[in-house]
Every structure is written in C-alpha cells, then in structure tokens.
Design a protein around this motif. Structure first.
Motif, PDB file in Angstrom:
ATOM      1  N   ALA A  38      -6.283   3.062 -10.316  1.00 10.54           N
ATOM      2  CA  ALA A  38      -7.693   3.115  -9.915  1.00 10.54           C
ATOM      3  C   ALA A  38      -7.935   4.036  -8.728  1.00 10.54           C
ATOM      4  N   ALA A  39      -6.868   4.537  -8.093  1.00 16.26           N
ATOM      5  CA  ALA A  39      -7.014   5.269  -6.830  1.00 16.26           C
ATOM      6  C   ALA A  39      -7.439   6.724  -7.012  1.00 16.26           C
ATOM      7  N   GLY A  40      -7.253   7.278  -8.206  1.00 19.06           N
ATOM      8  CA  GLY A  40      -7.575   8.686  -8.418  1.00 19.06           C
ATOM      9  C   GLY A  40      -9.033   9.000  -8.130  1.00 19.06           C
ATOM     10  N   GLY A  41      -9.261  10.046  -7.338  1.00 21.31           N
ATOM     11  CA  GLY A  41     -10.629  10.455  -7.025  1.00 21.31           C
ATOM     12  C   GLY A  41     -11.264   9.701  -5.887  1.00 21.31           C
ATOM     13  N   ARG A  42     -10.591   8.701  -5.356  1.00 17.40           N
ATOM     14  CA  ARG A  42     -11.155   7.938  -4.236  1.00 17.40           C
ATOM     15  C   ARG A  42     -10.686   8.506  -2.902  1.00 17.40           C
ATOM     16  N   GLU A  43     -11.521   8.321  -1.902  1.00 17.13           N
ATOM     17  CA  GLU A  43     -11.082   8.620  -0.545  1.00 17.13           C
ATOM     18  C   GLU A  43     -10.045   7.566  -0.134  1.00 17.13           C
ATOM     19  N   PRO A  44      -9.049   7.944   0.687  1.00 21.54           N
ATOM     20  CA  PRO A  44      -8.047   6.959   1.117  1.00 21.54           C
ATOM     21  C   PRO A  44      -8.663   5.708   1.742  1.00 21.54           C
ATOM     22  N   ALA A  45      -9.715   5.884   2.532  1.00 29.98           N
ATOM     23  CA  ALA A  45     -10.350   4.729   3.172  1.00 29.98           C
ATOM     24  C   ALA A  45     -10.930   3.771   2.142  1.00 29.98           C
ATOM     25  N   GLU A  46     -11.474   4.328   1.060  1.00 28.27           N
ATOM     26  CA  GLU A  46     -12.039   3.482   0.003  1.00 28.27           C
ATOM     27  C   GLU A  46     -10.925   2.728  -0.733  1.00 28.27           C
ATOM     28  N   ALA A  47      -9.833   3.424  -1.028  1.00 27.05           N
ATOM     29  CA  ALA A  47      -8.704   2.774  -1.687  1.00 27.05           C
ATOM     30  C   ALA A  47      -8.104   1.683  -0.802  1.00 27.05           C
ATOM     31  N   LEU A  48      -8.057   1.943   0.519  1.00 27.43           N
ATOM     32  CA  LEU A  48      -7.524   0.953   1.461  1.00 27.43           C
ATOM     33  C   LEU A  48      -8.404  -0.291   1.483  1.00 27.43           C
ATOM     34  N   GLU A  49      -9.686  -0.096   1.546  1.00 31.95           N
ATOM     35  CA  GLU A  49     -10.606  -1.241   1.553  1.00 31.95           C
ATOM     36  C   GLU A  49     -10.453  -2.079   0.289  1.00 31.95           C
ATOM     37  N   GLN A  50     -10.289  -1.412  -0.854  1.00 31.76           N
ATOM     38  CA  GLN A  50     -10.176  -2.128  -2.118  1.00 31.76           C
ATOM     39  C   GLN A  50      -8.905  -2.961  -2.179  1.00 31.76           C
ATOM     40  N   VAL A  51      -7.775  -2.375  -1.773  1.00 34.15           N
ATOM     41  CA  VAL A  51      -6.518  -3.120  -1.876  1.00 34.15           C
ATOM     42  C   VAL A  51      -6.501  -4.294  -0.895  1.00 34.15           C
ATOM     43  N   LEU A  52      -7.070  -4.109   0.296  1.00 33.22           N
ATOM     44  CA  LEU A  52      -7.078  -5.208   1.265  1.00 33.22           C
ATOM     45  C   LEU A  52      -8.035  -6.326   0.849  1.00 33.22           C
ATOM     46  N   SER A  53      -9.009  -6.008   0.034  1.00 39.74           N
ATOM     47  CA  SER A  53      -9.906  -7.055  -0.463  1.00 39.74           C
ATOM     48  C   SER A  53      -9.176  -8.011  -1.401  1.00 39.74           C
ATOM     49  N   GLU A  54      -8.034  -7.588  -1.924  1.00 46.05           N
ATOM     50  CA  GLU A  54      -7.236  -8.419  -2.817  1.00 46.05           C
ATOM     51  C   GLU A  54      -5.878  -8.776  -2.191  1.00 46.05           C
ATOM     52  N   PHE A  55      -5.815  -8.731  -0.865  1.00 47.76           N
ATOM     53  CA  PHE A  55      -4.570  -8.963  -0.135  1.00 47.76           C
ATOM     54  C   PHE A  55      -3.902 -10.281  -0.513  1.00 47.76           C
ATOM     55  N   GLU A  56      -4.674 -11.345  -0.657  1.00 47.44           N
ATOM     56  CA  GLU A  56      -4.104 -12.663  -0.909  1.00 47.44           C
ATOM     57  C   GLU A  56      -3.413 -12.743  -2.268  1.00 47.44           C
TER      58      GLU A  56
END
Length: 350
Positions: free
Chosen positions: A65-83
């Motif tokens: 899912a990370a292709g085409g995203r800014e790193p900050a956006e990808a970081l926010e997404q993965v941390l939203s599912e940290f648990e």
C-alpha cells in the motif's frame, strides 16, 4: 523485505526458548529521489502473541500500500495499526524514519555506551571461569536468567555473586516464567548484595502478580514485556517497588516514540533501561543512538554480539565492555553479506 538467518556464536538461553539463530525481518526502502533507509526487527516466538507469519503478512500488506505515498503518510498509517503487530509496525516505522533522516540517528560527537553480558553457565563449577572471561572483556554488569526453579535459581544467583565478589552488578530476569507464588518466594529470598534489579517475574498481563512481587522483593523490580506505551509507563510508575522500566525499540513504534518513552520513565520516578538482547547490529545501532544523553546505566542493546556475522560494511566497534560510536557514524549495509544471510526475499516496485 528480507528474512535473515543469523546463526549465533553460542546458544542464547531464555526461560521460554533457547535461540540457535536470530531471524529478523530487514526492510530496505528507497524514494523516488533515490534516498534510502533501512531497519529491522526480530519477532521472538513466545515473547508475545505476535508471530513471525503474522508480522511478515502485516509488513507485506503495508508495503504493497506504500507506493505513491509520502513517507509521513505511510508512517501515520502503519502506526494507526501498531497494536496489531508491534514489532512489524516498528520495523516499517523506523525504516521510514531512517529514510526521512530522523535527527536521533545523527551522532555529532563520539560516544561510549557500556553494555551488559549474559551469564550463560548453569553448571555452578563453571560459573567462575565465565565471570572472569566477561570481566576480562570489560563488562561490569551481568544479566542472570532465572525462572526455572526457585531453589536452583537462588543457588545459581548465590554462586554468581560469590564469583563476582563485588566487581560487577547483577540484573536478574525471569522473562515472565514465575507464577505469583514462585515470584514471591524468589524475590523475598534473594540476597540483594550487588543486585541492581529483578526483571519481569510474572506474566506481562498479570499486573497484580508483578505488583505483589515488587512489594515483597529485596531489590527493585523492573517491568519489561508490558511496557509498550506511555500509558504503560505511567501505570508502572504507580506501583510501589517498581524502580525501573525497560524499553525496547522493536515494540515502541519508532525512534521518536522510544525517546519520548525513556523521558517519561524518569518523569514517573523510575530509571529507564534500554535495549534488545535479541536485536541485530541494525536494531542495536538505532537503540544506541537513542540512548545517547539519557541512559546512564549498562545498555541491553547487545544482541549484535551474539551472531557470527555482522551486517554493516563498517561494523559497530565493541571494546572494553562498551559499544563505541565515532562522531558522524552513519552505517551502510554490506550488500554481499546481507545477500548471503538472506533466507527469504520479496521485492516491491511501484
């Protein structure tokens, strides 16, 4: 994305598993401008409910899912599912932080960070020789695994205390192996001489049992496995007898979150301890960078000393019981070495 296979120099024994090899997941990221970043994380079967299969699937889904995203956006997404998968989420988060040149990884001045060493011998007659070997290498803090049998553990700790004879500090670690009654008996009976702390006697989720052991212990307790968020740190700080919190990068969600956690430990009246004894050279390098200026006890980011092979073109320097980072240290992976140690690989081209 790679799964590495890192055979160890000698078996590494924990209460719940003996490791013959480490198998971390390594991520190498590149953006459209050619900037690169990398990070890894080691899922330890038995340490939590997280599985290697689940972590690999989590990373695969997020990398697709990370292709085409800014790193900050990808970081926010993965941390939203940290648990959902803490080690996997942290691995991708730290790779993105490295890609974004996180300032915590900068080393403007040379730094020396003392490490601890594990006492592996279970034969009481062989303990003095191992102690002397570690002392000769410059170590002044030893980790002693307990949790198998209360009487045998007490006898082994006493033998190590006698061999050390005040020349080093001990940390005792049960890795959650004691039940409440065993933890109480061990903690109330252990001779506190030369012992800095007693780590995680009971199950991570059993806060009541750990609190009871803390109240009975002759030495301060340290919590480890349940500490993954700022809320966990605050809860630990409210328990009488808990004097330490250990944090590990791999389950804290990233470099900045780890630094915030270490500072929070002190705000809540405890002493922070940092490091993953199951970490690779990559992971331990990142922990060492975060430790600068805030950790003043022996680091537990010593996993990189256990495998036979290193991953950096210019390996981290270890001497006199400490890791030494020179000013400006910015490691590069050794491509041939990484390829040789790769057991599984998946590429993502966007």
């Amino acid at each position: 994305m790679r799964r590495l296979d890192l055979p160890l120099v000698r078996p590494y024994r924990l209460s719940y598993r003996t490791f013959e090899r480490f198998e971390p997941f390594l991520l190498e990221l590149e953006d459209e401008e050619g900037n690169s970043g990398f990070a890894d994380g080691h899922v330890s079967p038995g340490s939590s409910s997280e599985t290697r299969e689940g972590a690999w699937g989590f990373l695969d889904r997020h990398l697709r899912a990370a292709g085409g995203r800014e790193p900050a956006e990808a970081l926010e997404q993965v941390l939203s599912e940290f648990e959902q998968s803490k080690v996997a989420a942290t691995t991708l988060a730290t790779a993105l932080e490295h890609l974004g040149r996180q300032p915590l990884l900068d080393v403007p001045d040379a730094v020396t960070l003392p490490l601890l060493a594990p006492i592996n011998q279970t034969d009481l007659d062989q303990i003095p020789a191992e102690v002397e070997d570690w002392l000769a290498q410059g170590f002044r803090t030893f980790k002693v695994k307990v949790g198998k049998d209360v009487a045998a553990d007490l006898a082994r700790v006493a033998a190590i205390q006698a061999a050390v004879a005040g020349r080093a500090t001990l940390r005792l670690d049960a890795n959650r192996a004691f039940d409440r009654d065993q933890g109480l008996r061990f903690a109330a009976s252990v001779d506190p001489a030369g012992i800095e702390l007693f780590e995680q006697p009971c199950a991570a989720e059993d806060w009541e049992a750990n609190a009871a052991v803390a109240a009975a212990s002759t030495v301060p307790l340290m919590l480890d496995e349940p500490i993954c968020t700022l809320a966990d740190i605050a809860r630990a700080g409210s328990i009488p007898g808990v004097g330490f919190c250990k944090l590990k990068l791999k389950r804290f969600g990233g470099l900045q979150r780890l630094r915030d956690g270490l500072e929070a430990v002190r705000r809540h009246g405890m002493e922070p301890v940092l490091g993953d004894g199951l970490g690779s050279e990559i992971h331990n390098w990142m922990e060492a960078c975060v430790a600068r200026g805030i950790i003043d006890n022996a680091g537990e980011f010593n996993g990189f000393l256990k495998p036979r092979d290193r991953l950096f073109a210019e390996p981290m320097e270890f001497r006199d019981g400490a890791v030494h980072l020179p000013a400006g240290f910015s490691p590069r992976l050794d491509p041939a070495q990484v390829e040789r140690l790769t057991a599984e690989r998946r590429d993502y081209v966007y």
